[in-house]
Design an enzyme around this catalytic site. Structure first.
Site, PDB file in Angstrom:
ATOM      1  N   CYS A 121      45.181  78.356  68.205  1.00  0.00           N
ATOM      2  CA  CYS A 121      44.390  79.253  69.056  1.00  0.00           C
ATOM      3  C   CYS A 121      44.816  80.709  68.935  1.00  0.00           C
ATOM      4  O   CYS A 121      44.150  81.598  69.470  1.00  0.00           O
ATOM      5  CB  CYS A 121      44.478  78.794  70.507  1.00  0.00           C
ATOM      6  SG  CYS A 121      44.173  77.034  70.691  1.00  0.00           S
ATOM      7  N   HIS A 257      42.186  84.209  74.663  1.00  0.00           N
ATOM      8  CA  HIS A 257      41.795  82.880  74.182  1.00  0.00           C
ATOM      9  C   HIS A 257      41.156  82.117  75.337  1.00  0.00           C
ATOM     10  O   HIS A 257      41.657  82.136  76.467  1.00  0.00           O
ATOM     11  CB  HIS A 257      43.038  82.157  73.664  1.00  0.00           C
ATOM     12  CG  HIS A 257      42.809  80.709  73.422  1.00  0.00           C
ATOM     13  ND1 HIS A 257      41.719  80.230  72.734  1.00  0.00           N
ATOM     14  CD2 HIS A 257      43.530  79.616  73.807  1.00  0.00           C
ATOM     15  CE1 HIS A 257      41.778  78.918  72.698  1.00  0.00           C
ATOM     16  NE2 HIS A 257      42.856  78.510  73.339  1.00  0.00           N
ATOM     17  N   ASN A 288      36.892  75.083  74.775  1.00  0.00           N
ATOM     18  CA  ASN A 288      37.998  75.694  74.040  1.00  0.00           C
ATOM     19  C   ASN A 288      37.762  75.468  72.540  1.00  0.00           C
ATOM     20  O   ASN A 288      37.878  74.347  72.057  1.00  0.00           O
ATOM     21  CB  ASN A 288      39.305  75.033  74.497  1.00  0.00           C
ATOM     22  CG  ASN A 288      40.530  75.581  73.783  1.00  0.00           C
ATOM     23  OD1 ASN A 288      40.430  76.178  72.715  1.00  0.00           O
ATOM     24  ND2 ASN A 288      41.688  75.356  74.367  1.00  0.00           N
TER      25      ASN A 288
HETATM   26  O1  UT7 Z   1      44.073  75.976  73.469  1.00  0.00           O
HETATM   27  C1  UT7 Z   1      45.420  75.641  73.461  1.00  0.00           C
HETATM   28  C2  UT7 Z   1      46.018  75.938  74.741  1.00  0.00           C
HETATM   29  N1  UT7 Z   1      45.605  74.946  75.713  1.00  0.00           N
HETATM   30  C3  UT7 Z   1      45.622  75.252  76.981  1.00  0.00           C
HETATM   31  O2  UT7 Z   1      45.923  76.358  77.345  1.00  0.00           O
HETATM   32  C4  UT7 Z   1      45.300  74.152  77.964  1.00  0.00           C
HETATM   33  C5  UT7 Z   1      46.257  74.255  79.107  1.00  0.00           C
HETATM   34  N2  UT7 Z   1      46.116  73.185  80.096  1.00  0.00           N
HETATM   35  C6  UT7 Z   1      45.052  73.069  80.916  1.00  0.00           C
HETATM   36  O3  UT7 Z   1      44.091  73.799  80.807  1.00  0.00           O
HETATM   37  C7  UT7 Z   1      45.148  72.066  82.055  1.00  0.00           C
HETATM   38  O4  UT7 Z   1      46.432  71.525  82.082  1.00  0.00           O
HETATM   39  C8  UT7 Z   1      44.092  70.929  81.971  1.00  0.00           C
HETATM   40  C9  UT7 Z   1      42.694  71.480  82.213  1.00  0.00           C
HETATM   41  C10 UT7 Z   1      44.165  70.243  80.626  1.00  0.00           C
HETATM   42  C11 UT7 Z   1      44.359  69.867  83.045  1.00  0.00           C
HETATM   43  O5  UT7 Z   1      44.350  70.468  84.321  1.00  0.00           O
HETATM   44  P1  UT7 Z   1      45.568  70.262  85.324  1.00  0.00           P
HETATM   45  O6  UT7 Z   1      45.222  70.976  86.556  1.00  0.00           O
HETATM   46  O7  UT7 Z   1      46.831  70.671  84.610  1.00  0.00           O
HETATM   47  O8  UT7 Z   1      45.524  68.720  85.578  1.00  0.00           O
HETATM   48  P2  UT7 Z   1      46.760  67.695  85.603  1.00  0.00           P
HETATM   49  O9  UT7 Z   1      47.027  67.237  84.222  1.00  0.00           O
HETATM   50  O10 UT7 Z   1      47.868  68.285  86.394  1.00  0.00           O
HETATM   51  O11 UT7 Z   1      46.157  66.489  86.421  1.00  0.00           O
HETATM   52  C12 UT7 Z   1      45.871  66.629  87.814  1.00  0.00           C
HETATM   53  C13 UT7 Z   1      45.235  65.357  88.322  1.00  0.00           C
HETATM   54  C14 UT7 Z   1      46.044  64.105  88.009  1.00  0.00           C
HETATM   55  O12 UT7 Z   1      45.864  63.219  89.085  1.00  0.00           O
HETATM   56  P3  UT7 Z   1      46.986  63.058  90.233  1.00  0.00           P
HETATM   57  O13 UT7 Z   1      48.234  62.650  89.527  1.00  0.00           O
HETATM   58  O14 UT7 Z   1      47.100  64.417  90.863  1.00  0.00           O
HETATM   59  O15 UT7 Z   1      46.424  62.028  91.142  1.00  0.00           O
HETATM   60  C15 UT7 Z   1      45.376  63.556  86.776  1.00  0.00           C
HETATM   61  O16 UT7 Z   1      45.538  62.180  86.673  1.00  0.00           O
HETATM   62  O17 UT7 Z   1      43.965  65.159  87.708  1.00  0.00           O
HETATM   63  C16 UT7 Z   1      43.942  63.904  87.022  1.00  0.00           C
HETATM   64  N3  UT7 Z   1      43.190  64.092  85.797  1.00  0.00           N
HETATM   65  C17 UT7 Z   1      41.865  64.013  85.712  1.00  0.00           C
HETATM   66  N4  UT7 Z   1      40.939  63.745  86.652  1.00  0.00           N
HETATM   67  C18 UT7 Z   1      39.651  63.749  86.252  1.00  0.00           C
HETATM   68  C19 UT7 Z   1      43.674  64.426  84.560  1.00  0.00           C
HETATM   69  N5  UT7 Z   1      42.671  64.553  83.700  1.00  0.00           N
HETATM   70  C20 UT7 Z   1      41.539  64.301  84.383  1.00  0.00           C
HETATM   71  C21 UT7 Z   1      40.187  64.289  84.026  1.00  0.00           C
HETATM   72  N6  UT7 Z   1      39.276  64.021  84.998  1.00  0.00           N
HETATM   73  N7  UT7 Z   1      39.760  64.565  82.780  1.00  0.00           N
END
Ligand code: UT7
Length: 339
Positions: A121, A257, A288
């Site tokens: 990226c 990005h 993305n």
């Molecule tokens: O391009 C390269 C660089 N990449 C990035 O910069 C991406 C950086 N990361 C992100 O943008 C975020 O971490 C994500 C969008 C990928 C995920 O968001 P998050 O707020 O970090 O979610 P999380 O992984 O902390 O998950 C939060 C909750 C969890 O549930 P509990 O444990 O709180 O009950 C996950 O199990 O959301 C749940 N979860 C989902 N729920 C619905 C994880 N993925 C999903 C999903 N749909 N797809």
């Protein structure tokens, strides 16, 4: 005795931008069932409403060619005038020869220097920085920098952490000499100890040796990347502004990005960007697209805000590696055809 030569160009700038978005629009509702998610969750956590997935005929090089042709046309420069083509991508499906050389063939200009960059990226900003320096040093006059991805090929549609994020598209800029300073110094670097935070695996060797997975897909420790981006990237962006001799209140646009709208907003807040700065939010409709995300977002912003042509923009790319690069550049002037 010192060598005897002069460097003809003191400065460089972006002459034009071009973009290609695949035809198929994929809404959140189309993918939520596969990953037990919801439109609401995806919008809230990432800002993404929809993205584009390339069709069979929209290959990496097809998309790169369309974006390049648009950029060349808007710059009023022919492919034959290019001295170098830099292609930033992680999804060109051949290890060698480079995608840049296939692109040159497609453009009917097989002579310029050509190479690919694997900086995920951050690849587009790496390319812009290198192009600017090639021009300032006198090695090149006109350089085409392309960011292109077909990440739908390398995303597991059942992976909750990536299936809703990654997408496809291409963006290109033509960079050439300038009498005024048009591209500031690049601030770049890496955090290689965290290189396992984003992986495309297994390797071809592992597949050849019979690994369970027969095709490489992206895996990402989302939260780790999120925190790194939010806390580490704002100071890098500030440094890029300092090196270019600009302050936030004189900036026209912020084009980071397009990874996640929450990362973009957190960075803008950390940098205390005033409301006068236009912030690119193409992630909402493009997802993305890794190396393609900044030029795609630049093109979208200029379509929405033609008054930003010629104004300064802060760009920063960050991703797999973990690697990053940022710089301030003047946005391209209005294309000749629409002046
Ligand atoms: O391009 C390269 C660089 N990449 C990035 O910069 C991406 C950086 N990361 C992100 O943008 C975020 O971490 C994500 C969008 C990928 C995920 O968001 P998050 O707020 O970090 O979610 P999380 O992984 O902390 O998950 C939060 C909750 C969890 O549930 P509990 O444990 O709180 O009950 C996950 O199990 O959301 C749940 N979860 C989902 N729920 C619905 C994880 N993925 C999903 C999903 N749909 N797809």
């Amino acid at each position: 005795m010192a060598l005897s030569f002069t460097t003809p160009n003191q400065h460089s700038r972006i002459y034009s931008v071009g973009a290609y978005r695949p035809e198929r629009i994929v809404s959140n509702s189309e993918i939520v069932d596969q990953i037990d998610s919801s439109d609401e969750w995806i919008r809230e956590r990432s800002g993404i409403q929809s993205r584009r997935f390339a069709g069979k005929d929209e290959s990496v090089i097809f998309m790169a060619k369309q974006a390049s042709l648009q950029a060349l046309e808007r710059a009023g420069i022919s492919a034959q005038e290019l001295d170098a083509v830099i292609l930033a991508t992680i999804s060109y499906p051949y290890q060698t020869p480079s995608g840049a050389t296939e692109l040159l063939q497609e453009l009917g200009a097989p002579k310029p220097a050509a190479f690919d960059i694997s900086a995920a990226c951050a690849g587009f900003c790496y390319g812009v920085g290198m192009a600017a320096d090639l021009i300032r040093s006198g090695t090149a006059r006109y350089v085409l920098v392309v960011g292109v991805e077909r990440l739908s090929d390398y995303t597991d549609e059942n992976d909750r952490g990536t299936a809703f994020i990654f997408a496809d598209g291409a963006g290109a800029v033509v960079i050439g000499p300038s009498v005024e300073a048009g591209i500031g110094p690049m601030v770049w670097g890496s955090d290689a100890d965290n290189r396992d935070a984003i992986l495309l695996e297994p390797s071809w060797l592992e597949i050849k040796e019979g690994s369970e997975k027969k095709w490489p897909d992206i895996s990402m420790v989302g939260q780790k990347v999120f925190r790194w981006a939010v806390f580490e990237m704002a100071p890098i962006a500030v440094e890029a502004m300092e090196k270019a001799g600009v302050t936030a209140d004189t900036l026209g646009a912020f084009i980071p990005h397009q990874a996640n709208i929450r990362i973009i907003e957190a960075m803008a807040k950390a940098m205390k960007l005033p409301e006068s700065v236009a912030i690119a939010e193409d992630v909402r409709l493009a997802g993305n697209t890794s190396a393609a995300s900044i030029p795609l977002a630049m093109d979208a912003l200029l379509q929405q805000r033609p008054d930003l042509h010629g104004k300064s923009a802060l760009m920063i790319g960050f991703g797999a590696g973990l690697v990053y690069a940022g710089q301030v550049a003047l946005l391209p002037p209005l294309p000749t055809s629409s002046r």
